[in-house]
Scaffold this active site. Structure first.
Site, mmCIF file in Angstrom:
data_model
loop_
_atom_site.group_PDB
_atom_site.id
_atom_site.type_symbol
_atom_site.label_atom_id
_atom_site.label_comp_id
_atom_site.label_asym_id
_atom_site.label_seq_id
_atom_site.Cartn_x
_atom_site.Cartn_y
_atom_site.Cartn_z
ATOM 1 N N HIS A 177 0.798 -1.232 0.000
ATOM 2 C CA HIS A 177 0.000 0.000 0.000
ATOM 3 C C HIS A 177 0.827 1.277 0.000
ATOM 4 C CE1 HIS A 177 0.940 0.008 4.280
ATOM 5 N NE2 HIS A 177 0.585 1.283 4.287
HETATM 6 C C1 UD1 Z 1 -2.437 5.266 5.958
HETATM 7 C C2 UD1 Z 1 -1.184 5.751 6.669
HETATM 8 C C3 UD1 Z 1 -0.121 4.654 6.634
HETATM 9 C C4 UD1 Z 1 -0.660 3.340 7.168
HETATM 10 C C5 UD1 Z 1 -1.909 2.972 6.385
HETATM 11 C C6 UD1 Z 1 -2.498 1.675 6.883
HETATM 12 C C7 UD1 Z 1 -0.744 8.172 6.508
HETATM 13 C C8 UD1 Z 1 0.091 9.187 5.847
HETATM 14 N N1 UD1 Z 1 -0.602 6.907 6.022
HETATM 15 O O1 UD1 Z 1 -2.160 5.166 4.571
HETATM 16 O O2 UD1 Z 1 0.974 5.053 7.444
HETATM 17 O O3 UD1 Z 1 0.318 2.325 7.041
HETATM 18 O O4 UD1 Z 1 -2.857 4.033 6.514
HETATM 19 O O5 UD1 Z 1 -3.680 1.365 6.241
HETATM 20 O O6 UD1 Z 1 -1.483 8.458 7.415
HETATM 21 N N2 UD1 Z 1 -9.803 4.461 2.004
HETATM 22 C C9 UD1 Z 1 -10.943 3.677 1.906
HETATM 23 N N3 UD1 Z 1 -11.531 3.245 3.049
HETATM 24 C C10 UD1 Z 1 -11.038 3.556 4.269
HETATM 25 C C11 UD1 Z 1 -9.887 4.343 4.338
HETATM 26 C C12 UD1 Z 1 -9.257 4.777 3.216
HETATM 27 O O7 UD1 Z 1 -11.423 3.392 0.826
HETATM 28 O O8 UD1 Z 1 -11.616 3.162 5.284
HETATM 29 C C13 UD1 Z 1 -9.133 4.964 0.785
HETATM 30 C C14 UD1 Z 1 -9.100 6.478 0.742
HETATM 31 O O9 UD1 Z 1 -10.219 6.971 0.135
HETATM 32 C C15 UD1 Z 1 -7.830 6.763 -0.041
HETATM 33 C C16 UD1 Z 1 -6.953 5.563 0.245
HETATM 34 O O10 UD1 Z 1 -7.782 4.568 0.825
HETATM 35 O O11 UD1 Z 1 -8.108 6.798 -1.420
HETATM 36 C C17 UD1 Z 1 -5.796 5.898 1.139
HETATM 37 O O12 UD1 Z 1 -6.202 6.273 2.459
HETATM 38 P P1 UD1 Z 1 -5.325 7.292 3.334
HETATM 39 O O13 UD1 Z 1 -5.936 7.489 4.664
HETATM 40 O O14 UD1 Z 1 -5.048 8.486 2.515
HETATM 41 O O15 UD1 Z 1 -3.891 6.650 3.566
HETATM 42 P P2 UD1 Z 1 -3.354 5.148 3.491
HETATM 43 O O16 UD1 Z 1 -2.713 4.928 2.178
HETATM 44 O O17 UD1 Z 1 -4.411 4.185 3.957
#
Ligand code: UD1
Length: 362
Positions: A209
């Site tokens: 990820h």
């Molecule tokens: C975040 C953390 C990372 C951690 C990871 C674990 C930061 C900078 N990064 O990264 O350190 O290892 O979480 O999962 O804080 N999304 C969903 N459903 C959800 C949550 C997110 O679909 O419940 C999607 C969001 O819309 C987005 C993507 O996942 O498009 C990324 O989510 P985001 O919170 O930006 O960061 P992660 O890549 O998950």
């Protein structure tokens, strides 16, 4: 003393669960230690948040900031504005943040600017790679933290090098391992085990990820191709993080042995890891769990903020060049993967140590 416990993203939930459990367990001693659970809503759906609350018995949050998805800046700003409002209405005495996600940094800054003390669980770890958002979150958070709860001696030394006084550093161990040990007899066989007729130690688990691995289609494609073609025909179970899903759909890679599944719940995921031959990942937390379970782990990153998982544990840093995967797989299949040991204080008693300090500060 009123403590705000902050959680926003999947790995945070695993880290706060045992701290809350310990506070509750010692309620007779801790009647003056009150806490509020603040969920920032950075992760929000059932797969990434809800199932963790249920399985790890985390109480419903006192506040949910519902920040949702967005860029780094918009998530940070959204969390800060909403948390500040809560603190204006009712200030707390201590803000306890965990890990290195956007929510960790945003709440630490907000509290500190209102002169509220900050405690950081997992303080002091450093990858040295400032292109990762998590490293910026660690550096900013630790620059304003008052109390550092650390997982390793490397973290203690990093902090001292940065000029932090020894009496602010509390080497307590790893709360993620508290959760793992506490749940080791509750793990649940996931649906994919039955569907793919998996057998002990005869499959691999893979998670990806990190923006550096998944945001560029070409890199993601090369990594997956190399993993599948060098894995000796073993089934590979790949729980797909929402960040990775978008690009995977564009690339459309299909192999008979590669099985995509939705993100798994905590108890299902760790069942799968515990019985696997090896794990291939770019996560940090998973390298700690595989170390404690003694499962070989290949990390597709150029650096790690958790070096003890490599020099003590079962983890090996392969870098992000797909060419490094085949030789590592050969080592695995020839039975030459290192056995590994368990880092100091990763013993299931970390939350107890943390709560002892909190009680002492009341
Ligand atoms: C975040 C953390 C990372 C951690 C990871 C674990 C930061 C900078 N990064 O990264 O350190 O290892 O979480 O999962 O804080 N999304 C969903 N459903 C959800 C949550 C997110 O679909 O419940 C999607 C969001 O819309 C987005 C993507 O996942 O498009 C990324 O989510 P985001 O919170 O930006 O960061 P992660 O890549 O998950």
């Amino acid at each position: 003393m009123l403590i705000d416990i902050i959680a926003g993203a999947r790995p945070n939930f695993i880290k706060i669960a045992p701290i809350i459990k310990e506070i509750k367990k010692r309620s007779s001693e801790t009647s003056n230690l009150k806490y509020r659970l603040i969920h920032t809503g950075q992760h929000y759906d059932r797969n990434m948040s809800g199932s963790f609350f249920e399985q790890l018995n985390i109480p419903a949050p006192d506040f949910n900031l519902e920040v949702g998805s967005g860029s780094q800046a918009s998530q940070t700003a959204g969390i800060m504005i909403r948390y500040e409002k809560i603190l204006f209405d009712s200030p707390s005495d201590l803000c306890l943040v965990v890990g290195d996600v956007t929510s960790t940094m945003a709440c630490a800054i907000t509290a500190k600017k209102l002169n509220i003390r900050v405690a950081h669980v997992e303080g002091g770890i450093r990858s040295g790679d400032r292109s990762m958002p998590e490293e910026i979150n660690r550096l900013v958070t630790d620059s304003i933290t008052d109390y550092f709860f650390t997982t390793s001696d490397v973290a203690n030394k990093n902090l001292q090098k940065e000029g932090i006084s020894k009496d602010q550093i509390f080497f307590v161990g790893n709360t993620m391992i508290d959760t793992l040990l506490d749940n080791s007899d509750k793990l649940i066989k996931p649906q994919v085990w039955l569907e793919q007729k998996l057998k002990n130690q005869q499959y691999l688990v893979m998670t990806l990820h990190r923006p550096s691995n998944v945001d560029e289609e070409e890199q993601l494609k090369r990594l997956i191709n190399e993993i599948v073609t060098s894995s000796d025909g073993l089934p590979i179970i790949f729980p797909v993080h929402p960040r990775t899903r978008k690009n995977l759909e564009k690339i459309g890679i299909e192999y008979n042995t590669l099985h995509y599944v939705d993100p798994l719940s905590y108890l299902e995921f760790n069942y799968l890891v515990k019985h696997s031959k090896a794990v291939i990942t770019d996560s940090g937390g998973i390298t700690e769990e595989t170390t404690v379970m003694g499962i070989p782990c290949m990390t597709l990153r150029n650096s790690t903020e958790r070096p003890e998982t490599c020099y003590i544990g079962t983890n090996e840093l392969l870098g992000t060049d797909p060419k490094s995967i085949a030789p590592a797989m050969e080592k695995l299949f020839s039975g030459n993967w290192k056995k590994g040991g368990i880092p100091e204080k990763w013993d299931g008693k970390t939350s107890k140590r943390i709560v002892n300090y909190l009680i002492g500060w009341m």
